[in-house]
Write a protein that holds these residues in place. Sequence first.
Motif, PDB file in Angstrom:
ATOM      1  N   VAL A  65      26.082  22.736  77.332  1.00 49.95           N
ATOM      2  CA  VAL A  65      24.920  21.538  77.165  1.00 49.95           C
ATOM      3  C   VAL A  65      23.540  22.011  76.559  1.00 49.95           C
ATOM      4  N   HIS A  66      22.805  21.118  75.971  1.00 51.65           N
ATOM      5  CA  HIS A  66      21.554  21.544  75.264  1.00 51.65           C
ATOM      6  C   HIS A  66      20.459  21.583  76.482  1.00 51.65           C
ATOM      7  N   HIS A  67      20.695  20.557  77.041  1.00 52.35           N
ATOM      8  CA  HIS A  67      19.491  20.311  78.167  1.00 52.35           C
ATOM      9  C   HIS A  67      20.081  20.783  79.676  1.00 52.35           C
ATOM     10  N   GLY A  68      19.890  21.753  80.126  1.00 54.12           N
ATOM     11  CA  GLY A  68      20.627  22.287  81.540  1.00 54.12           C
ATOM     12  C   GLY A  68      20.225  21.705  82.567  1.00 54.12           C
ATOM     13  N   ALA A  98      22.107  25.962  76.305  1.00 55.79           N
ATOM     14  CA  ALA A  98      21.336  26.621  75.248  1.00 55.79           C
ATOM     15  C   ALA A  98      20.218  25.616  74.647  1.00 55.79           C
ATOM     16  N   HIS A  99      18.915  25.991  75.048  1.00 55.71           N
ATOM     17  CA  HIS A  99      18.007  24.822  74.347  1.00 55.71           C
ATOM     18  C   HIS A  99      17.528  25.544  72.945  1.00 55.71           C
ATOM     19  N   LEU A 100      16.289  26.026  72.928  1.00 57.92           N
ATOM     20  CA  LEU A 100      15.818  26.687  71.358  1.00 57.92           C
ATOM     21  C   LEU A 100      16.599  27.355  70.641  1.00 57.92           C
ATOM     22  N   THR A 180      14.724  18.440  65.535  1.00 62.62           N
ATOM     23  CA  THR A 180      15.368  17.633  66.255  1.00 62.62           C
ATOM     24  C   THR A 180      14.589  17.426  67.596  1.00 62.62           C
ATOM     25  N   GLY A 181      15.222  16.390  68.392  1.00 58.05           N
ATOM     26  CA  GLY A 181      14.499  16.203  69.699  1.00 58.05           C
ATOM     27  C   GLY A 181      13.021  15.632  69.530  1.00 58.05           C
ATOM     28  N   ALA A 182      12.292  16.084  70.270  1.00 59.13           N
ATOM     29  CA  ALA A 182      10.893  15.601  70.485  1.00 59.13           C
ATOM     30  C   ALA A 182      10.036  16.797  69.712  1.00 59.13           C
ATOM     31  N   GLY A 224      16.163   9.531  66.912  1.00 56.44           N
ATOM     32  CA  GLY A 224      16.515   9.533  68.311  1.00 56.44           C
ATOM     33  C   GLY A 224      16.871  10.817  68.748  1.00 56.44           C
ATOM     34  N   HIS A 225      16.215  11.219  70.095  1.00 55.55           N
ATOM     35  CA  HIS A 225      16.359  12.552  70.586  1.00 55.55           C
ATOM     36  C   HIS A 225      17.908  12.935  70.821  1.00 55.55           C
ATOM     37  N   TYR A 226      18.424  12.106  71.577  1.00 56.96           N
ATOM     38  CA  TYR A 226      19.812  12.102  72.033  1.00 56.96           C
ATOM     39  C   TYR A 226      20.628  12.507  70.706  1.00 56.96           C
ATOM     40  N   THR A 228      19.924  13.355  67.597  1.00 55.92           N
ATOM     41  CA  THR A 228      19.821  14.472  66.765  1.00 55.92           C
ATOM     42  C   THR A 228      20.154  15.791  67.445  1.00 55.92           C
ATOM     43  N   GLU A 229      20.456  15.498  68.785  1.00 58.82           N
ATOM     44  CA  GLU A 229      20.939  16.923  69.541  1.00 58.82           C
ATOM     45  C   GLU A 229      22.306  17.001  69.892  1.00 58.82           C
ATOM     46  N   THR A 230      23.392  16.118  69.149  1.00 60.67           N
ATOM     47  CA  THR A 230      24.492  16.131  69.613  1.00 60.67           C
ATOM     48  C   THR A 230      25.259  17.323  68.616  1.00 60.67           C
TER      49      THR A 230
HETATM   50 ZN   LIG Z   1      16.025  18.011  73.192  1.00 62.15          ZN
END
Ligand SMILES: [Zn+2]
Length: 257
Positions: A65-68, A98-100, A180-182, A224-226, A228-230
């Motif tokens: 995932v991106h947001h754990g 893994a986020h940033l 991407t995201g916020a 879209g936050h979602y 753009t982070e797919t």
């Molecule tokens: Zn995000």
Amino acid sequence: MSTATELAQMANELLRCRETPDYSPALNGLQVDNHAPVTRIAAAVDCSLRTIRGTLNAGANLLVVHHGLFWGGLQPLTGAHLERVRLLLNHDVALYSAHLPLDAHETFGNSFLLARELDLAPAGGFARYQTVFCGVQGTADVPTAELVATSDAFARRHGGRATASATVPGRRTRRWAVVTGAGISADTMREAVECGLDTIITGEGPHWSAVDAEEKGLAIVYAGHYATETLGVCALAEWLSARAGVPWTFVAAPTGL
Ligand SMILES: [Zn+2]
């Protein structure tokens, strides 16, 4: 047969998790270990009950995932948060986040991949966070309305839609950035002006950003936050699946943002 620990180490090295700064709730790397070797990988944007159940339905035992699990900050193990942990442990599913490192990576990053998806060729970094760039930038010569339409088509494939700040008819995009995201903050707006950008494509932004953008001659596309982070989690899952010799699945769970 690879274990979740082995695959997590490969991903950490690929994405340079150790060297990449991040917000503390990101907790990049293996967040939940398991016992059995990995037989199928699932990729999702968020760690949620929906995506964990989707992982179980797909028969996967490693969720990327991106947001754990800790993205919402320090929380007691009660209610839905407990249920997430219980499902992972009861079904022996490992969780990697893994986020940033996954936003900023030059080829596996969300920003790089979204730019390519929109037919834009990245030529440099944008949206500096400490030592890394979370976004990318480049040049083009396309009608801004066309970029909004392409972004909208992309967002709709992921259950969302794209909107844009007010612009004049016939406007063209020549210097753009994707984050991407916020991705919109006072800092990124300033950076955009300093870099001479005319268009930013992002996930979501505060209302004031659309007001400021118009007055600064910028166009902001909110795709879209979602949505753009797919892309990053899919690219990472595909890469890991090739290394482990196991299949992978994307678990769609649009958030409405
Ligand atoms: Zn995000």
